[in-house]
Design a protein around this motif. Structure first.
Motif, short mmCIF file in Angstrom:
data_model
loop_
_atom_site.label_atom_id
_atom_site.label_comp_id
_atom_site.label_asym_id
_atom_site.label_seq_id
_atom_site.Cartn_x
_atom_site.Cartn_y
_atom_site.Cartn_z
N SER A 94 42.19 39.59 39.54
CA SER A 94 42.91 38.60 39.34
C SER A 94 44.55 39.06 39.38
O SER A 94 44.68 40.19 39.46
CB SER A 94 42.69 38.21 37.81
N LEU A 95 45.31 38.07 39.55
CA LEU A 95 46.83 38.52 39.68
C LEU A 95 47.40 39.35 38.58
O LEU A 95 48.37 39.96 38.72
CB LEU A 95 47.55 37.31 40.23
N ASN A 96 46.97 39.02 37.33
CA ASN A 96 47.39 39.56 36.40
C ASN A 96 46.74 40.96 35.93
O ASN A 96 46.90 41.61 35.14
CB ASN A 96 47.41 38.87 35.12
N HIS A 97 45.82 41.56 37.12
CA HIS A 97 45.14 42.59 37.03
C HIS A 97 44.17 42.81 35.64
O HIS A 97 43.79 43.94 35.24
CB HIS A 97 46.19 43.93 36.84
N LYS A 98 43.85 41.84 35.10
CA LYS A 98 42.85 41.88 34.01
C LYS A 98 41.48 41.40 34.10
O LYS A 98 40.91 41.77 33.27
CB LYS A 98 43.43 40.91 32.67
N CYS A 149 43.60 42.39 44.95
CA CYS A 149 44.07 41.13 44.64
C CYS A 149 43.43 40.05 45.79
O CYS A 149 43.20 38.77 45.63
CB CYS A 149 45.42 40.78 44.18
N GLN A 202 50.34 50.46 43.91
CA GLN A 202 50.57 49.02 44.07
C GLN A 202 49.84 48.47 45.18
O GLN A 202 49.39 47.35 45.37
CB GLN A 202 52.01 48.76 44.10
N ASN A 206 47.25 45.42 45.25
CA ASN A 206 47.66 44.10 46.13
C ASN A 206 46.27 43.88 46.93
O ASN A 206 46.08 42.85 47.10
CB ASN A 206 48.88 44.29 46.92
#
Length: 610
Positions: free
Chosen positions: A467-471, A444, A437, A441
């Motif tokens: 991106s914040l949604n990890h996509k 991000c 994590q 982070n």
């Protein structure tokens, strides 16, 4: 049966193999035999040829002698003619080299192996010459092997200190010791210590006046100085008081303290050596402890006896040498009375440790355990002299032993016990998830990267983040500086990423200009995504490199294998296990802080620094 005249002047010898003589004790079943002159005549002729001035004749004689010496009948005849002395003189002269020396040593070793001549009769000059061959930098292999075999036979079959002195010559010559000689030195050390076994296993006879006189001498040196004005008629009651101050268990008849084996009379020998050779140290230890009234006195007699037993166990006195073992201690070859000096150093250590632990008689066994550990640790450092041993022991005081014990307990014993291993396995997934994590982070947040291959004076940079949604990976060029506005013009779906390449596997590192820069190579990585496209990175430092490679691997569901991950994992697991292993049983942790106490009635206890 051949009707030979003077049949007693002839003998039969095998033509094949070792060519041994046929005697009543030797099996006669062989195929081919030759006639030979009687053994005595052959031995005499060989001895004459060995002493001839012709080098070639001497070499041929030594070759034949090396072959015939294995025969016990011939060996006995040759030795009776003082043949061993002739070979020893050839070696001591130092004029033989190469093949001639090799055959000389072979014949000498074969003759001595029959056990007819004692190894104790070999001269010191011969031993020094053999030891010198071993320590020569460019000695022939055949000579080295035979010299080592002779040295080992010496130390295994000798009953005196003669051969110890010969090998001491090698070590005291300030020359490096060859690795091949380590086993011989180990064997010599073991056998030298085994000379102590007889005294170690000898009980003291309380009725033996000569043995009792040694105890009287210990008492006299400690309390009467050079002369005893009252003589040996001193009252028994006074003697009893002195023996108590000396630290003997039996105050009335201290001879009874030496009836247990080991250490037997060896302990008394060590005490007498200390009292006579290091008299000031002996008197200081005895008087310093006998004058204490706080029950913290260190009983010298009891400590010396138990210390002797401990040293015998540590150095394995009385045990046979192990084949292939090379564990010798150089310091025992640097002093003529190394054992006694070793005891003197250790008894001072014991007295010092006793004071550091503020021990009483009830703590005797605890002190001996600490002293054993101090000595064992110091010997493991292989001090080269008694003085170096003192320095090693000086650094291993009681507080240092406690620190080492605690450190080893955490790193070895506790961490390898089944409950701790199970706890570690339970914690590991949680810690890995925490690290994962943290890496995501950081991705991000994004990072700035320098463009490779830019030849302009002003460097160009580009920016990339997750991106914040990890996509999706967003990236784009920076117009001016790393602090400039980030236009996320391009993106790469994480689902399209096939793999992460590092180092030389990166496409942008296959250029010649890039390969010349080793630092750049260590910081390079690439993202390979559909359709066969790559996004190339050069991290600004090793930390960012580990963060991004770990984060990208985590996105792809692969293992994070960077050095940073291993370091973080060790740190976090160690911290978490220490927290969980805290002894908090029956301890209530308050939820609110404790109240502030009332102010004191006066502040007279404060110190005015002005």
């Amino acid at each position: 049966s051949w009707s030979l005249s003077g049949a007693e002047q002839f003998a039969l010898r095998y033509a094949d193999g070792p060519q041994l003589y046929i005697t009543e004790q030797v099996n006669r079943i062989q195929t081919v035999m030759l006639f030979d002159s009687q053994q005595a005549r052959a031995a005499r002729q060989l001895l004459e040829r060995i002493q001839s001035h012709s080098i070639d004749a001497r070499l041929e004689a030594l070759k034949e002698l090396a072959k015939l010496s294995a025969d016990p009948t011939f060996a006995a005849e040759y030795i009776n003619m003082e043949g061993i002395g002739t070979l020893a003189r050839l070696v001591e002269s130092g004029t033989h080299f190469g093949e001639m020396l090799a055959f000389t040593l072979t014949a000498f070793l074969e003759l001595m192996d029959h056990g007819i001549v004692s190894w104790d009769l070999i001269s010191i000059s011969f031993i020094k010459q053999i030891a010198g061959y071993v320590n020569q930098p460019m000695v022939d292999v055949s000579i080295l092997q035979r010299s080592l075999a002779i040295l080992e036979s010496m130390v295994l079959n000798s009953h005196t200190h003669t051969h110890a002195q010969g090998l001491l010559h090698v070590i005291r010559g300030n020359r490096p010791i060859k690795a091949e000689m380590a086993h011989q030195l180990y064997v010599l050390q073991v056998l030298t210590f085994n000379l102590l076994e007889e005294r170690m296993m000898t009980k003291m006879d309380p009725n033996d006046q000569a043995q009792r006189d040694i105890i009287f001498e210990l008492r006299r040196i400690a309390f009467d100085g050079e002369s005893d004005p009252t003589g040996t008629e001193k009252r028994k009651a006074t003697y009893t008081k002195d023996y108590k101050m000396l630290g003997f268990t039996n105050h009335v008849n201290p001879a009874m303290d030496f009836t247990q084996t080991p250490p037997g009379m060896l302990a008394l020998d060590n005490m007498l050596y200390l009292a006579k050779v290091h008299q000031d140290t002996y008197i200081r230890i005895v008087l310093e402890n006998s004058s204490r009234e706080d029950k913290h006195e260190c009983p010298f007699g009891r400590c010396a006896i138990e210390l002797t037993r401990t040293l015998c166990e540590i150095l394995q006195v009385g045990e046979l040498p192990n084949e292939g073992c090379n564990d010798y201690h150089p310091m025992f070859f640097t002093h003529d009375r190394a054992w006694e000096e070793f005891f003197c150093v250790c008894i001072q250590l014991l007295n010092k440790t006793w004071k550091e632990m503020r021990a009483t008689s009830e703590d005797f066994n605890k002190v001996m355990q600490v002293v054993r550990e101090q000595i064992t640790r110091a010997l493991a450092m292989k001090p080269s002299s008694i003085d170096q041993l003192k320095n090693k022991l000086r650094g291993l005081n009681y507080s240092e032993i406690l620190r080492l014990r605690q450190s080893e307990r955490m790193s070895q014993d506790d961490l390898h016990s089944p409950p701790i291993i199970e706890l570690r396995e339970r914690i590991l997934p949680e810690i890995l998830e925490l690290i994962k994590q943290q890496r995501l982070n950081r991705l991000c947040e994004g990072s700035c990267f320098r463009k490779l291959g830019n030849r302009r004076r002003q460097e160009k940079f580009w920016f990339c983040r997750l991106s914040l949604n990890h996509k999706v990976l967003h990236y784009g060029d920076l117009d001016e500086s790393p602090q400039g506005e980030v236009p996320f013009e391009l993106l790469i779906p994480v689902s399209d990423i096939k793999s992460v390449l590092t180092g030389k596997d990166c496409p942008h590192m296959k250029e010649k200009s890039a390969l010349k820069q080793n630092k750049v190579l260590e910081l390079a990585f690439s993202v390979l995504y559909d359709p066969d496209e790559t996004l190339n990175f050069v991290a600004p430092n090793k930390y960012e490199y580990c963060i991004w490679t770990d984060g990208l691997c985590a996105l792809l569901g692969r293992e994070m294998g960077s050095d940073l991950t291993r370091s973080d994992l060790d740190t976090l697991i160690s911290m978490e296990m220490k927290l969980r292993l805290l002894d908090l049983e029956n301890i209530t942790i308050p939820e609110a802080p404790p109240p502030v106490p009332k102010e004191p009635s006066s502040y007279n206890f404060t110190y005015n620094y002005s």
